[in-house]
Design an enzyme around this catalytic site. Sequence first.
Site, PDB file in Angstrom:
ATOM      1  N   GLY A  62       0.787  -1.330   0.189  1.00 51.97           N
ATOM      2  CA  GLY A  62       0.085   0.012  -0.170  1.00 51.97           C
ATOM      3  C   GLY A  62       0.742   1.256   0.111  1.00 51.97           C
ATOM      4  N   CYS A  89       5.220  -6.218   1.272  1.00 58.86           N
ATOM      5  CA  CYS A  89       5.645  -4.774   1.506  1.00 58.86           C
ATOM      6  C   CYS A  89       4.899  -4.100   2.688  1.00 58.86           C
ATOM      7  CB  CYS A  89       5.321  -3.926   0.157  1.00 58.86           C
ATOM      8  SG  CYS A  89       6.025  -2.373  -0.055  1.00 58.86           S
ATOM      9  N   TYR A  90       3.865  -3.352   2.625  1.00 56.21           N
ATOM     10  CA  TYR A  90       3.263  -2.411   3.560  1.00 56.21           C
ATOM     11  C   TYR A  90       2.730  -3.571   4.741  1.00 56.21           C
ATOM     12  CZ  TYR A  90      -0.176   0.334   6.294  1.00 56.21           C
ATOM     13  OH  TYR A  90      -0.692   0.894   7.374  1.00 56.21           O
ATOM     14  N   HIS A 180       7.857  -7.240  -4.144  1.00 51.11           N
ATOM     15  CA  HIS A 180       6.183  -7.539  -4.564  1.00 51.11           C
ATOM     16  C   HIS A 180       6.540  -8.809  -5.435  1.00 51.11           C
ATOM     17  CE1 HIS A 180       3.970  -3.982  -3.442  1.00 51.11           C
ATOM     18  NE2 HIS A 180       5.269  -3.675  -3.364  1.00 51.11           N
ATOM     19  N   GLU A 182       4.074 -10.598  -6.750  1.00 48.16           N
ATOM     20  CA  GLU A 182       2.992 -10.750  -7.734  1.00 48.16           C
ATOM     21  C   GLU A 182       3.329 -10.012  -8.913  1.00 48.16           C
ATOM     22  OE1 GLU A 182       2.061  -6.722  -5.298  1.00 48.16           O
ATOM     23  OE2 GLU A 182       3.129  -8.541  -5.201  1.00 48.16           O
ATOM     24  N   VAL A 237     -16.146 -11.425 -25.610  1.00 48.52           N
ATOM     25  CA  VAL A 237     -15.670 -12.687 -24.772  1.00 48.52           C
ATOM     26  C   VAL A 237     -16.884 -12.786 -23.547  1.00 48.52           C
ATOM     27  CG1 VAL A 237     -14.193 -13.999 -23.418  1.00 48.52           C
ATOM     28  CG2 VAL A 237     -13.542 -12.354 -25.555  1.00 48.52           C
ATOM     29  N   ASP A 238     -17.069 -11.636 -22.845  1.00 48.08           N
ATOM     30  CA  ASP A 238     -17.595 -12.105 -21.467  1.00 48.08           C
ATOM     31  C   ASP A 238     -19.186 -12.390 -21.513  1.00 48.08           C
ATOM     32  OD1 ASP A 238     -15.372 -11.051 -20.646  1.00 48.08           O
ATOM     33  OD2 ASP A 238     -15.891  -8.971 -20.105  1.00 48.08           O
ATOM     34  N   LYS A 380     -10.487 -11.906 -16.515  1.00 46.23           N
ATOM     35  CA  LYS A 380     -10.631 -12.042 -17.823  1.00 46.23           C
ATOM     36  C   LYS A 380     -10.139 -13.287 -18.155  1.00 46.23           C
ATOM     37  CE  LYS A 380     -11.843  -9.935 -21.655  1.00 46.23           C
ATOM     38  NZ  LYS A 380     -13.298  -9.366 -21.656  1.00 46.23           N
TER      39      LYS A 380
END
Length: 524
Positions: A62, A89-90, A180, A182, A237-238, A380
């Site tokens: 954050g 991190c945070y 990080h 991710e 697509v959705d 997605k």
Amino acid sequence: MTTPAADPHTEIVPVLDFGSQTTQLIARRLREAGVFSLILRPDTPAEELRAMNPRGIVLSGGPASVFAEGAPTCDPGILELGVPVLGICYGMQLVSRLLGASIDPADHREFGPAGLEIADSGDLLDALPERTTVWMSHGDQVVDLAAANLETIGSTLTCPHAAVRTTTGSDVRFYGVQFHPEVTHTPHGADLIRNFVYEICGCVGTWKMADFAENEIQRVREAVGTKRVICGLSGGVDSSVVAALLHKAIGDQLTCVFVDNGLLRKNERRLVETTFRDHFHIDLRVADAEADFLSDLDGIHDPQEKRRRIGHRFIEVFKQAAADIPDATFLAQGTLYPDVIESGHGHAGQSANIKLHHNVGGLPEELGFDLIEPLRELFKDEVRKLGEVLGLPDQLIWRHPFPGPGLAVRVLGEITKPKLDLLREADEILLEEIIAADLYRHTSQVFAVLLPVQSVGVMGDGRTYESVVAVRAVETRDFMTADWARIPFEVLAKISSRIINEVRGVNRVVYDISSKPPATIEWE
């Protein structure tokens, strides 16, 4: 006798959101590792988390400092739930402080790549190289571990405690990383997250799309019963995946409505009719409303006003089409999890309320339907996987995104039918050449834009003063950020040559090399 599908929600690792711009990526990486993840408020009570029966908990990064007045915090009770906690991190700084460690401002704010030296390659850092690159973004760091029963398992030149864990025998199972994992800039970040999921949380990986599909089909059947559902098809697509899933769940109780607003790509209507009416044998109603939409847009230049008028007209046309479908009780929408998060309608925390998405709220209230959103928990890329499970053709599953207002926001300035037709022709040539060069699946979104300017040109021996078409091609994993695609020059040359020679009224083609941010992907 068929074996019932495994419940894909039996292994949950929620993410507490402290405002990081990459919180969604944490949830995505957890799902990619085979466990279900939701993004929750940072102050979610421990008892609410206990009720979810989580296998582990992740605390995001954050922008705040733990010292700042009003800095977000978590319920300390999460450390007493008996499940592993990973702070990023945070999140690492916050929990370390709760455990008794000291946090100090770093000598220099660290942003960008750093070399991680691994001191202990067990559990969290198992099978990672002894030296690897990680992505840093912090101004504070943990400096004193002794009082917190923490030990260092990884460090960088400027961050001596870049990865920590609670010592053996501690009542708390906490792991923290200052970097990080991710983001793609941490090459072995996905391995670290998988270690947390499998080695530490003891998960086996029940988040499988085939199981999700079976469970969602059963849930839709139970919710709908014998009633009727309307699904608005856009050709994207959705909505296509929603229609295929609903048809598998309730068959002839589904009616799809496709609004032809005259703002579609070339042959869009034909593709939808062929796929859903001819292939899936779905009851498909087509509302031909091109004249009404173009009349509403006559003389309108402002993109927000274009969107407002298109949305209003869409509701009117859809309402009229729905009135001809007897006993319709439910409306199905292709709302995705990022839509829910960004609209503030879900559990998201500090980074919620970014925008109001057109799929979240509004239309059901206008029409008086109950809402069904089968994709509400999916990202997605997961929707595309679901489409494959449901047997949709590749050309639909892998279609690039198309904006809700259609070509109205790709014809800059006033909308006219001749301009739309010109852009459709240019866009079709562009996509033909991208596909021919085997670049379609290697790019995330490619499209043409008709600019509201004209330029001088020469064709033959004559002077021309004609339109300019911009080509936009981007690469992205999540559409939160994007970089312009490095299309080979020879491909761009062929695209330009074909558009100028084959589309009457165009004498110049330009290529957009802006990234997001600071630009957006669409021009309007």
